[in-house]
Design a protein around this motif. Structure first.
Motif, short mmCIF file in Angstrom:
data_model
loop_
_atom_site.label_atom_id
_atom_site.label_comp_id
_atom_site.label_asym_id
_atom_site.label_seq_id
_atom_site.Cartn_x
_atom_site.Cartn_y
_atom_site.Cartn_z
N LYS A 38 44.22 14.96 37.07
CA LYS A 38 43.17 14.24 37.78
C LYS A 38 43.33 14.36 39.29
N ASN A 39 44.57 14.34 39.74
CA ASN A 39 44.84 14.38 41.18
C ASN A 39 44.86 15.80 41.74
N ASP A 40 44.81 16.77 40.86
CA ASP A 40 44.85 18.17 41.32
C ASP A 40 43.43 18.62 41.67
N ARG A 41 43.00 18.25 42.86
CA ARG A 41 41.61 18.50 43.26
C ARG A 41 41.47 19.58 44.32
N ILE A 42 42.58 20.02 44.87
CA ILE A 42 42.53 21.01 45.96
C ILE A 42 42.29 22.39 45.36
N LEU A 43 41.18 23.00 45.73
CA LEU A 43 40.84 24.33 45.23
C LEU A 43 41.23 25.40 46.24
N VAL A 44 41.59 26.54 45.73
CA VAL A 44 41.84 27.70 46.58
C VAL A 44 40.56 27.99 47.37
N SER A 45 40.67 28.34 48.62
CA SER A 45 39.50 28.55 49.49
C SER A 45 38.60 29.67 48.94
N ASP A 46 37.32 29.60 49.29
CA ASP A 46 36.37 30.62 48.85
C ASP A 46 36.79 32.01 49.31
N PHE A 47 37.29 32.08 50.53
CA PHE A 47 37.73 33.38 51.06
C PHE A 47 38.85 33.96 50.21
N LYS A 48 39.85 33.14 49.88
CA LYS A 48 40.98 33.62 49.09
C LYS A 48 40.55 33.94 47.66
N GLN A 49 39.62 33.14 47.12
CA GLN A 49 39.14 33.40 45.76
C GLN A 49 38.45 34.76 45.68
N LYS A 50 37.66 35.08 46.69
CA LYS A 50 37.00 36.39 46.72
C LYS A 50 38.02 37.51 46.82
N LYS A 51 39.05 37.28 47.62
CA LYS A 51 40.11 38.28 47.78
C LYS A 51 40.85 38.48 46.45
N ILE A 52 41.13 37.40 45.75
CA ILE A 52 41.82 37.48 44.45
C ILE A 52 40.98 38.26 43.44
N GLU A 53 39.68 38.00 43.46
CA GLU A 53 38.78 38.73 42.55
C GLU A 53 38.74 40.21 42.89
N MET A 54 38.66 40.53 44.17
CA MET A 54 38.61 41.93 44.59
C MET A 54 39.90 42.68 44.26
N GLU A 55 41.02 41.96 44.28
CA GLU A 55 42.31 42.60 44.06
C GLU A 55 42.85 42.40 42.65
N ALA A 56 41.99 41.99 41.73
CA ALA A 56 42.44 41.69 40.37
C ALA A 56 43.10 42.89 39.70
N GLN A 57 42.46 44.05 39.80
CA GLN A 57 43.04 45.24 39.17
C GLN A 57 44.35 45.63 39.83
N LYS A 58 44.39 45.57 41.15
CA LYS A 58 45.61 45.89 41.90
C LYS A 58 46.76 44.98 41.47
N ASN A 59 46.48 43.69 41.28
CA ASN A 59 47.54 42.75 40.92
C ASN A 59 48.10 43.02 39.53
N TRP A 60 47.22 43.39 38.58
CA TRP A 60 47.71 43.74 37.25
C TRP A 60 48.48 45.06 37.27
N ASP A 61 48.04 45.99 38.08
CA ASP A 61 48.77 47.26 38.20
C ASP A 61 50.18 47.03 38.77
N LEU A 62 50.27 46.13 39.75
CA LEU A 62 51.58 45.79 40.32
C LEU A 62 52.47 45.09 39.30
N PHE A 63 51.84 44.27 38.45
CA PHE A 63 52.61 43.61 37.39
C PHE A 63 53.28 44.65 36.49
N TYR A 64 52.50 45.66 36.08
CA TYR A 64 53.07 46.69 35.20
C TYR A 64 54.03 47.62 35.94
#
Length: 290
Positions: A38-64
């Protein structure tokens, strides 16, 4: 894509069968846990969320790149848990044609190929590096398997797989890594290559899983949706949300239930509740889902 990361990987990358219990209702959470959510209301900023979406494939590639083929265990349980992998054939000699969506490095593919010679598996993953690991496996055989890179949210599966040609699609710890706004499109993409009456076998994180409660403040992207430290993401499904999602994509629900168990880490003295959703969804006969 594949199962887990930081928060969830701290208690193990995935379940070991058999499960402790299967329930139609979600896990009961404590007042302390509810207060935390209930108290966890702070969302990641829109700018960072867009960056995370754009780099989704890169992040999974780095994981592997970091973990190569050593992180996840082979899934020898799939034919025991999902009898459709055998029962969907009309006769014993019929070749099973299936898709492993989000195949990772082949932890599901290769146990199936070893167990059943009369099968052909299409295997796709978001990460080009994961697909390369599949192709380099000594068990990979082009007569039984075709691995290819694919973003389920935008790449047309029909470019590789004939329309309405599959008996079964496995979707195991994959949909949770996709942005909720794009989940329906991924399912509609799968819908096109399934035969009418074909089955999607689903397994993923359920609401109030321990991994969900471990996320620290400012890791929240939206309702039940979180980002890990390495940039990969995880969504936690309720039965109602999942059923509605599949229905909108043209599927009928056969099974949709919570699987509740405890993971014990004797070395660290931990016993934590795990919650997964397991489902079987059938492609409707034409107009049947309307």
């Amino acid at each position: 894509m594949a199962q887990a990361n930081d928060s969830d990987r701290a208690v193990g990358p995935g379940p070991t069968f058999p499960f402790k219990s299967t329930e139609s209702s979600e896990r009961t959470v404590s007042e302390r846990e509810l207060e935390k959510l209930k108290n966890d209301r702070i969302l990641v900023s829109d700018f960072k969320q867009k960056k995370i979406e754009m780099e989704a494939q890169k992040n999974w590639d780095l994981f592997y790149k970091r973990n190569t083929t050593n992180f996840f265990k082979d899934r020898h349980w799939t034919t025991r848990e999902f009898e459709e992998l055998k029962a969907c054939r009309k006769f014993d000699a019929q070749k099973l044609i299936m898709l492993e969506a989000g195949c990772g490095v082949g932890n599901c593919i290769f146990p199936l190929l070893e167990e059943d010679l009369n099968i052909f598996i299409y295997a796709c993953d978001f990460s080009p590096r994961a697909v390369q690991f599949v192709k380099e496996n000594h068990l990979y055989c082009s007569e039984q398997c075709l691995a290819f890179q694919c973003d389920l949210t935008k790449d047309d599966l029909k470019a590789t797989i004939p329309e309405e040609s599959l008996h079964v699609v496995t979707l195991v710890f994959v949909l949770s890594a996709i942005h909720p706004d794009k989940m329906r499109h991924a399912l509609e993409n799968i819908h096109k290559v399934l035969k009418v009456g074909g089955i999607v076998l689903f397994r993923d994180y359920g609401l109030y899983d321990h991994a969900m409660l471990r996320f620290k403040s400012a890791s929240k992207l939206g309702e039940n949706f979180y980002v890990r430290q390495d940039g990969t993401r995880s969504f936690f499904f309720s039965r109602e949300y999942l059923a509605n999602l599949f229905h909108q994509a043209g599927f009928h629900t056969l099974v949709n239930e919570y699987v509740l168990r405890e993971t014990v880490n004797k070395r660290e003295g931990l016993c934590v509740p795990r919650v997964f959703l397991q489902g079987k969804f059938q492609k409707c006969t034409r107009n049947a889902c309307q």
